[in-house]
Design a protein around this motif. Structure first.
Motif, mmCIF file in Angstrom:
data_model
loop_
_atom_site.group_PDB
_atom_site.id
_atom_site.type_symbol
_atom_site.label_atom_id
_atom_site.label_comp_id
_atom_site.label_asym_id
_atom_site.label_seq_id
_atom_site.Cartn_x
_atom_site.Cartn_y
_atom_site.Cartn_z
ATOM 1 N N SER A 48 0.833 -1.205 0.000
ATOM 2 C CA SER A 48 0.000 0.000 0.000
ATOM 3 C C SER A 48 0.866 1.252 0.000
ATOM 4 O O SER A 48 0.584 2.226 -0.713
ATOM 5 C CB SER A 48 -0.924 0.010 1.225
ATOM 6 N N GLY A 49 1.919 1.240 0.801
ATOM 7 C CA GLY A 49 2.818 2.388 0.833
ATOM 8 C C GLY A 49 3.476 2.646 -0.510
ATOM 9 O O GLY A 49 3.579 3.796 -0.953
ATOM 10 N N ILE A 50 3.903 1.591 -1.181
ATOM 11 C CA ILE A 50 4.523 1.756 -2.506
ATOM 12 C C ILE A 50 3.502 2.267 -3.515
ATOM 13 O O ILE A 50 3.796 3.149 -4.330
ATOM 14 C CB ILE A 50 5.138 0.418 -2.970
ATOM 15 N N ALA A 51 2.293 1.717 -3.475
ATOM 16 C CA ALA A 51 1.254 2.148 -4.423
ATOM 17 C C ALA A 51 0.925 3.631 -4.244
ATOM 18 O O ALA A 51 0.699 4.352 -5.226
ATOM 19 C CB ALA A 51 -0.009 1.302 -4.240
ATOM 20 N N ASP A 98 -3.687 -7.157 -11.785
ATOM 21 C CA ASP A 98 -2.553 -7.609 -10.984
ATOM 22 C C ASP A 98 -1.830 -6.400 -10.404
ATOM 23 O O ASP A 98 -1.900 -5.299 -10.964
ATOM 24 C CB ASP A 98 -1.593 -8.471 -11.807
ATOM 25 N N PRO A 99 -1.133 -6.557 -9.283
ATOM 26 C CA PRO A 99 -0.543 -5.396 -8.600
ATOM 27 C C PRO A 99 0.561 -4.710 -9.381
ATOM 28 O O PRO A 99 0.757 -3.497 -9.244
ATOM 29 C CB PRO A 99 -0.014 -5.991 -7.285
ATOM 30 N N TYR A 100 1.299 -5.461 -10.214
ATOM 31 C CA TYR A 100 2.404 -4.848 -10.950
ATOM 32 C C TYR A 100 1.898 -3.904 -12.038
ATOM 33 O O TYR A 100 2.443 -2.810 -12.235
ATOM 34 C CB TYR A 100 3.294 -5.950 -11.543
ATOM 35 N N THR A 101 0.853 -4.313 -12.728
ATOM 36 C CA THR A 101 0.255 -3.415 -13.715
ATOM 37 C C THR A 101 -0.332 -2.187 -13.031
ATOM 38 O O THR A 101 -0.247 -1.070 -13.557
ATOM 39 C CB THR A 101 -0.851 -4.148 -14.501
ATOM 40 N N MET A 352 5.785 10.861 -1.699
ATOM 41 C CA MET A 352 6.324 9.556 -2.041
ATOM 42 C C MET A 352 6.956 8.892 -0.826
ATOM 43 O O MET A 352 6.682 7.729 -0.520
ATOM 44 C CB MET A 352 7.358 9.699 -3.164
ATOM 45 N N ALA A 353 7.793 9.643 -0.103
ATOM 46 C CA ALA A 353 8.508 9.067 1.033
ATOM 47 C C ALA A 353 7.564 8.751 2.186
ATOM 48 O O ALA A 353 7.735 7.730 2.869
ATOM 49 C CB ALA A 353 9.608 10.024 1.496
ATOM 50 N N GLY A 354 6.558 9.614 2.414
ATOM 51 C CA GLY A 354 5.663 9.426 3.550
ATOM 52 C C GLY A 354 4.952 8.085 3.555
ATOM 53 O O GLY A 354 5.048 7.332 4.533
ATOM 54 N N PRO A 355 4.212 7.728 2.489
ATOM 55 C CA PRO A 355 3.520 6.440 2.503
ATOM 56 C C PRO A 355 4.452 5.238 2.569
ATOM 57 O O PRO A 355 4.145 4.246 3.240
ATOM 58 C CB PRO A 355 2.744 6.446 1.172
#
Length: 418
Positions: A48-51, A98-101, A352-355
Motif C-alpha cells: 500500500s505504501g509503494i502504491a 494484478d498489482p504490478y500493472t 512519495m517518502a511518507g507512505p
C-alpha cells in the motif's frame, strides 16, 4: 467579457475540487482493493505504501519540466493536458487485474499529473497582489472539500458497488475538472514571447533564493508528516475493531474530518495572515498540528480518533496556504510557474517518502507510534522556521500594519535576500 479574477478563482476552485475529489476517492479502499481484487496477501502495508508513494515520486521528477513548459506556453495548457490524461488513467485502473500493472498505472498518473499546482500558479499570477493571499487560502478549501467528498464517495461506492467501480467515478469526476479548466479558466498575465528556460538554470535560480529554499523544506516536512499516515489509517481502523466490511466507509469518514476542518479554517487563516503576517500563521499552524498529532497516540477508539483528526486539521489548515502566499512574495512573477512546480516537486517527494516509510513503520511498529513521529516532523518544521527562517518572519512583519504581507509583494526582490 472583461477579465475577472474572482470569476477565475471560482472556476479554478471548482476544477480543483473535482480533481481532488477524484484522487481522494481511492484513498480509503486502496489497501482493501490491493488485497481483495489484486491478490496481495503478504506485507499489505508495504504494498500500500509503494502504491501511494510511487505516483508522487514520478510526479516530483517530472514537475520541473512541466513548470518550464508552463512559463513558456502557459498554465492553462498544463491544466488541459493533466486533466484529460488523468481521466484516461483512472479509467484504465478499472481494468487492472494484478498489482504490478497497477503500479505502472500509478507511475503514469504521476508523470502526467499537475492539474492542482497549475491551477495554483495560474491564480497566483492572475490575481491582484493585494488579493493573492486570500485567493490562495480560498483555493486551499477547494482541495480540502474534495478530500471530504472523495473519501466518502469512495467509501460508499466501494462498500455498495465494489472497489473497481470507484475508479469509474474517479475517471468521470476528473473529466469534469478537465472540461471546466478547458472552457472556464482564463489566463491573462502571461508573456508568450518569453524564452523557455532550462531546468538546470531554474534550479540554480531557485537555490540562489535562500528564503524560497526554506519554504520548499517546510513544504516537504509538513507534507511528509501527513502522508506518513495515508496507507495506515484504514489498517488502523481494523486494529481498533472496526468490521472489515465497513472499514472503507469508516476510514473515509475519518479522512474527511481533516478536510472539514480545513474548509472551515483556511479562509480565516488567510485573513489572519493578511493582518499579522503569513509567517506567523505558518508557525502557529505547524506547532498546533504537531501537538494535535502527538495527542492521537493516546486515543484507541475511532470516534475520539476522528475528533482529534478534526482538531489537528483546524491548525494544519494554516500551513500550506501560508506557504503558497509566501512563495508569491519571495519569487518574481516570471518565475512563478517554475516556483510552484518546484514546490510541487518538494511536496511530491514527501508524498512519495511518507507512505513508503509509513508502510514500513506500520509493519515494524505499533501504528500509534507513527502519530508521534508525525507530530515530531511538524514540530521540527516549526523549529526550522523559528531558527532558520528569520528572514520570512521579518519579511511579513515589515509588511504588516497598514499593509498586508501580500500587498507588499510587488516591492520584494527575492534574490537580494539572505
Amino acid at each position: 467579457m472583461a477579465y475577472s479574477w474572482k470569476r477565475n478563482l471560482a472556476v479554478l476552485w471548482t476544477g480543483v475540487f473535482f480533481c481532488s475529489t477524484a484522487y481522494s476517492i481511492s484513498i480509503p479502499f486502496l489497501p482493501i482493493f490491493m488485497s481483495a481484487d489484486l491478490g496481495v496477501t503478504d506485507r499489505l502495508e508495504i504494498w500500500s505504501g509503494i502504491a501511494f508513494g510511487i505516483t508522487f515520486l514520478a510526479s516530483a521528477l517530472i514537475a520541473p519540466y512541466w513548470g518550464s513548459l508552463s512559463d513558456k506556453y502557459g498554465r492553462k495548457p498544463m491544466l488541459i493536458r493533466s486533466g484529460f490524461s488523468l481521466a484516461a488513467l483512472y479509467l484504465l485502473s478499472y481494468f487492472v487485474v494484478d498489482p504490478y500493472t497497477f503500479l505502472v498505472v500509478r507511475v503514469l498518473q504521476g508523470l502526467l499529473a499537475g492539474f492542482v499546482p497549475a491551477s495554483i500558479a495560474l491564480i497566483a499570477t492572475n490575481t491582484p497582489e493585494e488579493k493573492t493571499g486570500y485567493a490562495l487560502s480560498v483555493m486551499a478549501t477547494s482541495g480540502a472539500t474534495g478530500s471530504i467528498i472523495g473519501p466518502l464517495i469512495g467509501g460508499v461506492v466501494s462498500h455498495y458497488y465494489g472497489n473497481r467501480n470507484a475508479f469509474l467515478f474517479s475517471a468521470a469526476v476528473v473529466l469534469i475538472a478537465a472540461l471546466i479548466g478547458t472552457f472556464g479558466a482564463k489566463e491573462q498575465n502571461f508573456n508568450r514571447s518569453a524564452a523557455r528556460s532550462h531546468v538546470r538554470d531554474d534550479m540554480r535560480q531557485a537555490f540562489a533564493n535562500r528564503t524560497f529554499v526554506i519554504l520548499l523544506g517546510l513544504v516537504a516536512l509538513s507534507t511528509f508528516s501527513v502522508m506518513i499516515l495515508e496507507p495506515l489509517i484504514t489498517v488502523y481502523m481494523l486494529e481498533m475493531g472496526v468490521d472489515r466490511s465497513s472499514a472503507s466507509l469508516t476510514s473515509g469518514i475519518v479522512f474527511s474530518a481533516v478536510g472539514i476542518a480545513t474548509v472551515l479554517m483556511a479562509p480565516r487563516w488567510g485573513k489572519i495572515g493578511g493582518r499579522i503576517g503569513y509567517g506567523k500563521v505558518l508557525l502557529i499552524g505547524l506547532v498546533g498540528s504537531g501537538l494535535g498529532n502527538i495527542l492521537q497516540f493516546f486515543v484507541t477508539d475511532f470516534i475520539g480518533f476522528g475528533m482529534l483528526r478534526f482538531g489537528y486539521g483546524l491548525f494544519y489548515a494554516a500551513v500550506l496556504p501560508a506557504i503558497n502566499a509566501l512563495i508569491v512574495q519571495v519569487t518574481e512573477p516570471d518565475f512563478r510557474g517554475r516556483a510552484f512546480s518546484l514546490n510541487q516537486s518538494s511536496s511530491q517527494l514527501a508524498m512519495m517518502a511518507g507512505p513508503i516509510i509509513g508502510g514500513l513503520l506500520g509493519y515494524l511498529l505499533d501504528i500509534q507510534w507513527v502519530f508521534v513521529i508525525n507530530g515530531a516532523a511538524l514540530l521540527a518544521a516549526a523549529l526550522l522556521l523559528w531558527f532558520r527562517g528569520k528572514g520570512i518572519l521579518a519579511l511579513v512583519s515589515k509588511a504588516s500594519g497598514p499593509r498586508t504581507a501580500a500587498s507588499s509583494a510587488g516591492r520584494i526582490r527575492p534574490m537580494d535576500r539572505n
